[in-house]
Design an enzyme around this catalytic site. Structure first.
Site, mmCIF file in Angstrom:
data_model
loop_
_atom_site.group_PDB
_atom_site.id
_atom_site.type_symbol
_atom_site.label_atom_id
_atom_site.label_comp_id
_atom_site.label_asym_id
_atom_site.label_seq_id
_atom_site.Cartn_x
_atom_site.Cartn_y
_atom_site.Cartn_z
ATOM 1 N N LYS A 1 -9.897 -56.138 46.501
ATOM 2 C CA LYS A 1 -8.492 -55.856 46.636
ATOM 3 C C LYS A 1 -7.767 -57.191 46.858
ATOM 4 O O LYS A 1 -6.792 -57.668 46.352
ATOM 5 C CB LYS A 1 -8.228 -55.135 47.896
ATOM 6 C CG LYS A 1 -8.755 -53.648 47.842
ATOM 7 C CD LYS A 1 -8.474 -52.643 49.029
ATOM 8 C CE LYS A 1 -9.255 -53.119 50.242
ATOM 9 N NZ LYS A 1 -10.537 -53.168 50.571
ATOM 10 N N ARG B 1 -4.323 -46.793 55.431
ATOM 11 C CA ARG B 1 -5.803 -46.714 55.458
ATOM 12 C C ARG B 1 -6.116 -45.542 55.854
ATOM 13 O O ARG B 1 -7.405 -45.009 56.234
ATOM 14 C CB ARG B 1 -6.247 -47.793 56.462
ATOM 15 C CG ARG B 1 -7.657 -48.425 55.945
ATOM 16 C CD ARG B 1 -7.913 -49.680 56.320
ATOM 17 N NE ARG B 1 -8.970 -50.416 56.265
ATOM 18 C CZ ARG B 1 -8.897 -51.391 55.672
ATOM 19 N NH1 ARG B 1 -7.993 -52.222 55.133
ATOM 20 N NH2 ARG B 1 -10.412 -52.414 55.831
ATOM 21 N N ARG C 1 -19.717 -63.092 50.755
ATOM 22 C CA ARG C 1 -18.497 -63.601 50.625
ATOM 23 C C ARG C 1 -18.374 -64.549 51.650
ATOM 24 O O ARG C 1 -18.930 -64.781 52.913
ATOM 25 C CB ARG C 1 -17.484 -62.301 51.280
ATOM 26 C CG ARG C 1 -15.907 -63.122 51.578
ATOM 27 C CD ARG C 1 -15.132 -61.921 51.547
ATOM 28 N NE ARG C 1 -15.510 -60.909 52.517
ATOM 29 C CZ ARG C 1 -15.010 -59.638 52.638
ATOM 30 N NH1 ARG C 1 -13.994 -59.404 51.668
ATOM 31 N NH2 ARG C 1 -15.304 -58.768 53.242
ATOM 32 N N ARG D 1 -16.878 -63.862 57.560
ATOM 33 C CA ARG D 1 -16.354 -63.016 58.550
ATOM 34 C C ARG D 1 -17.298 -62.253 59.473
ATOM 35 O O ARG D 1 -18.344 -61.975 59.054
ATOM 36 C CB ARG D 1 -15.667 -61.997 57.566
ATOM 37 C CG ARG D 1 -13.973 -62.210 57.442
ATOM 38 C CD ARG D 1 -13.297 -61.358 56.297
ATOM 39 N NE ARG D 1 -13.480 -59.940 56.724
ATOM 40 C CZ ARG D 1 -12.997 -59.008 56.059
ATOM 41 N NH1 ARG D 1 -12.368 -59.335 54.745
ATOM 42 N NH2 ARG D 1 -13.007 -57.797 56.192
ATOM 43 N N ARG E 1 -18.459 -49.726 58.012
ATOM 44 C CA ARG E 1 -17.051 -49.773 57.484
ATOM 45 C C ARG E 1 -17.029 -48.970 56.306
ATOM 46 O O ARG E 1 -15.807 -48.381 55.890
ATOM 47 C CB ARG E 1 -16.649 -51.415 56.741
ATOM 48 C CG ARG E 1 -16.112 -52.334 58.188
ATOM 49 C CD ARG E 1 -16.380 -53.637 58.002
ATOM 50 N NE ARG E 1 -15.440 -54.219 56.668
ATOM 51 C CZ ARG E 1 -15.717 -55.290 55.846
ATOM 52 N NH1 ARG E 1 -16.772 -56.165 56.510
ATOM 53 N NH2 ARG E 1 -14.959 -55.676 55.129
HETATM 54 P P1 AP5 Z 1 -12.494 -59.298 48.225
HETATM 55 O O1 AP5 Z 1 -11.703 -59.559 47.131
HETATM 56 O O2 AP5 Z 1 -12.715 -59.859 49.509
HETATM 57 O O3 AP5 Z 1 -12.770 -57.572 48.629
HETATM 58 P P2 AP5 Z 1 -11.751 -56.742 49.450
HETATM 59 O O4 AP5 Z 1 -11.764 -55.409 48.734
HETATM 60 O O5 AP5 Z 1 -10.543 -57.529 49.753
HETATM 61 O O6 AP5 Z 1 -12.722 -56.367 50.819
HETATM 62 P P3 AP5 Z 1 -12.587 -56.493 52.109
HETATM 63 O O7 AP5 Z 1 -13.941 -56.581 52.794
HETATM 64 O O8 AP5 Z 1 -11.386 -57.345 52.538
HETATM 65 O O9 AP5 Z 1 -11.897 -55.105 52.479
HETATM 66 P P4 AP5 Z 1 -11.691 -54.314 53.904
HETATM 67 O O10 AP5 Z 1 -10.867 -53.512 53.346
HETATM 68 O O11 AP5 Z 1 -12.978 -53.899 54.657
HETATM 69 O O12 AP5 Z 1 -11.162 -55.677 54.874
HETATM 70 P P5 AP5 Z 1 -9.850 -55.869 55.509
HETATM 71 O O13 AP5 Z 1 -9.602 -57.119 55.560
HETATM 72 O O14 AP5 Z 1 -8.630 -55.298 54.889
HETATM 73 O O15 AP5 Z 1 -14.169 -59.339 47.466
HETATM 74 C C1 AP5 Z 1 -15.126 -59.181 48.383
HETATM 75 C C2 AP5 Z 1 -16.376 -60.215 47.495
HETATM 76 O O16 AP5 Z 1 -16.553 -59.847 46.293
HETATM 77 C C3 AP5 Z 1 -15.874 -61.723 47.437
HETATM 78 O O17 AP5 Z 1 -16.948 -62.421 47.981
HETATM 79 C C4 AP5 Z 1 -15.319 -61.608 46.023
HETATM 80 O O18 AP5 Z 1 -15.186 -63.392 45.932
HETATM 81 C C5 AP5 Z 1 -16.143 -60.988 45.332
HETATM 82 N N1 AP5 Z 1 -15.460 -60.268 44.326
HETATM 83 C C6 AP5 Z 1 -14.364 -59.728 44.158
HETATM 84 N N2 AP5 Z 1 -14.150 -59.269 42.829
HETATM 85 C C7 AP5 Z 1 -15.359 -59.623 42.237
HETATM 86 C C8 AP5 Z 1 -15.605 -59.146 41.063
HETATM 87 N N3 AP5 Z 1 -14.839 -58.535 40.133
HETATM 88 N N4 AP5 Z 1 -16.968 -59.420 40.516
HETATM 89 C C9 AP5 Z 1 -17.905 -60.121 41.527
HETATM 90 N N5 AP5 Z 1 -17.456 -60.461 42.683
HETATM 91 C C10 AP5 Z 1 -16.383 -60.074 42.922
HETATM 92 O O19 AP5 Z 1 -9.936 -55.170 56.931
HETATM 93 C C11 AP5 Z 1 -10.684 -55.546 58.044
HETATM 94 C C12 AP5 Z 1 -10.549 -54.511 59.291
HETATM 95 O O20 AP5 Z 1 -9.361 -54.959 59.585
HETATM 96 C C13 AP5 Z 1 -10.782 -53.409 58.879
HETATM 97 O O21 AP5 Z 1 -12.238 -52.904 59.222
HETATM 98 C C14 AP5 Z 1 -10.050 -52.647 60.188
HETATM 99 O O22 AP5 Z 1 -10.766 -52.769 61.258
HETATM 100 C C15 AP5 Z 1 -8.798 -53.492 60.297
HETATM 101 N N6 AP5 Z 1 -7.821 -53.154 59.371
HETATM 102 C C16 AP5 Z 1 -6.950 -53.703 58.247
HETATM 103 N N7 AP5 Z 1 -6.299 -52.951 57.774
HETATM 104 C C17 AP5 Z 1 -6.161 -51.999 58.615
HETATM 105 C C18 AP5 Z 1 -5.269 -50.816 58.491
HETATM 106 N N8 AP5 Z 1 -4.176 -50.764 57.659
HETATM 107 N N9 AP5 Z 1 -5.425 -49.917 59.531
HETATM 108 C C19 AP5 Z 1 -6.350 -50.035 60.402
HETATM 109 N N10 AP5 Z 1 -7.328 -51.112 60.474
HETATM 110 C C20 AP5 Z 1 -7.180 -51.836 59.915
HETATM 111 MG MG MG Z 2 -9.681 -58.129 51.721
#
Ligand code: AP5
Ligand code: MG
Length: 205
Positions: free
Chosen positions: A13, A88, A122, A151, A162
């Site tokens: 994402k 979410r 990552r 992270r 997660r």
């Molecule tokens: P990346 O692009 O970083 O993936 P992502 O989908 O953004 O994954 P996240 O881990 O950030 O998602 P998340 O939803 O768990 O975390 P968030 O920060 O939102 O890609 C991942 C890796 O793969 C990277 O190394 C990248 O280089 C590689 N990659 C990408 N595309 C690729 C491809 N096509 N081929 C190969 N490699 C590739 O949330 C964190 C925490 O915050 C949550 O757990 C929760 O506690 C809280 N939180 C955040 N938002 C909310 C909400 N709305 N409500 C409640 N709690 C929330």
């Molecule tokens: Mg992300």
């Protein structure tokens, strides 16, 4: 243009959001990045969120909605915005309906085993927010020069929780947005540029 990027942890994402936000000149709103900034600054919100994030649990809906409501008032959202990691829960999605209309929801689909290997490799830049993967970028520093870090919630045990939390609380949003006629699913298990092209194709429709 007002978009939502939906998908499990590690789906790509954030990676794709950076590209699309730049191309369409819209604000990239990652609630995860906003929470990590609060944690870095040691604010009361950051302190409240840290325990939950480190366990892989979601932060309460009212906290997230407060953050999002004030964020979309900012000047850079005038041309539109892209939500990455929000909504979410069904409660967040319902509350969003009262705040803003959405044009499209992009659901990035990736098999679970790929998600775990992506997340464990990552590396993030604390300065500019860029994301890398250790297998394709061995440098200890970001292209902007700042140091990369792993992270806290990217440890395997937390990642597994997660994924459980995603299945239970976030996956139901797929049906929610199918019923609204807004959902477009894209194969995220491909090269980064291939996924980008698939998303652009949906947005040009
Ligand atoms: P990346 O692009 O970083 O993936 P992502 O989908 O953004 O994954 P996240 O881990 O950030 O998602 P998340 O939803 O768990 O975390 P968030 O920060 O939102 O890609 C991942 C890796 O793969 C990277 O190394 C990248 O280089 C590689 N990659 C990408 N595309 C690729 C491809 N096509 N081929 C190969 N490699 C590739 O949330 C964190 C925490 O915050 C949550 O757990 C929760 O506690 C809280 N939180 C955040 N938002 C909310 C909400 N709305 N409500 C409640 N709690 C929330
Ligand atoms: Mg992300």
């Amino acid at each position: 243009m007002k978009l939502i990027f939906l998908g499990p942890p590690g789906a790509g994402k954030g990676t794709q959001a950076v590209k699309i936000a730049k191309r369409f000149q819209i604000a990239h709103i990652s609630t995860g990045d906003m929470l990590r900034a609060e944690m870095r600054e040691g604010t009361p919100l950051g302190k409240e969120a840290k325990g939950l994030i480190d366990r892989g649990e979601l932060v309460p809906d009212d906290v997230i909605l407060g953050m999002v409501k004030s964020r979309i008032q900012k000047e850079d959202c005038k041309n539109g915005f892209l939500f990455d990691g929000f909504p979410r829960t069904i409660a967040q999605a319902e509350a969003l309906e009262a705040i803003s209309a959405i044009d499209r929801v992009i659901n990035i689909e990736v098999p679970t085993e790929r998600l775990i290997s992506r997340i464990s490799g990552r590396r993030m830049c604390a300065s500019c927010g860029a994301g890398y993967h250790a297998s394709t970028y061995a440098d200890a520093n970001c292209k902007c020069g700042a140091a990369l870090y792993q992270r806290e919630d990217d440890k395997e045990e937390t990642v597994r929780n997660r994924l459980v939390v995603y299945e239970r609380q976030t996956k139901p949003l797929i049906d929610f947005y199918v019923k609204k006629g807004l959902l477009h699913t894209v194969n995220g298990n491909a090269e980064i540029d291939t996924v980008d092209a698939a998303i652009r194709a949906v947005l040009m429709k």
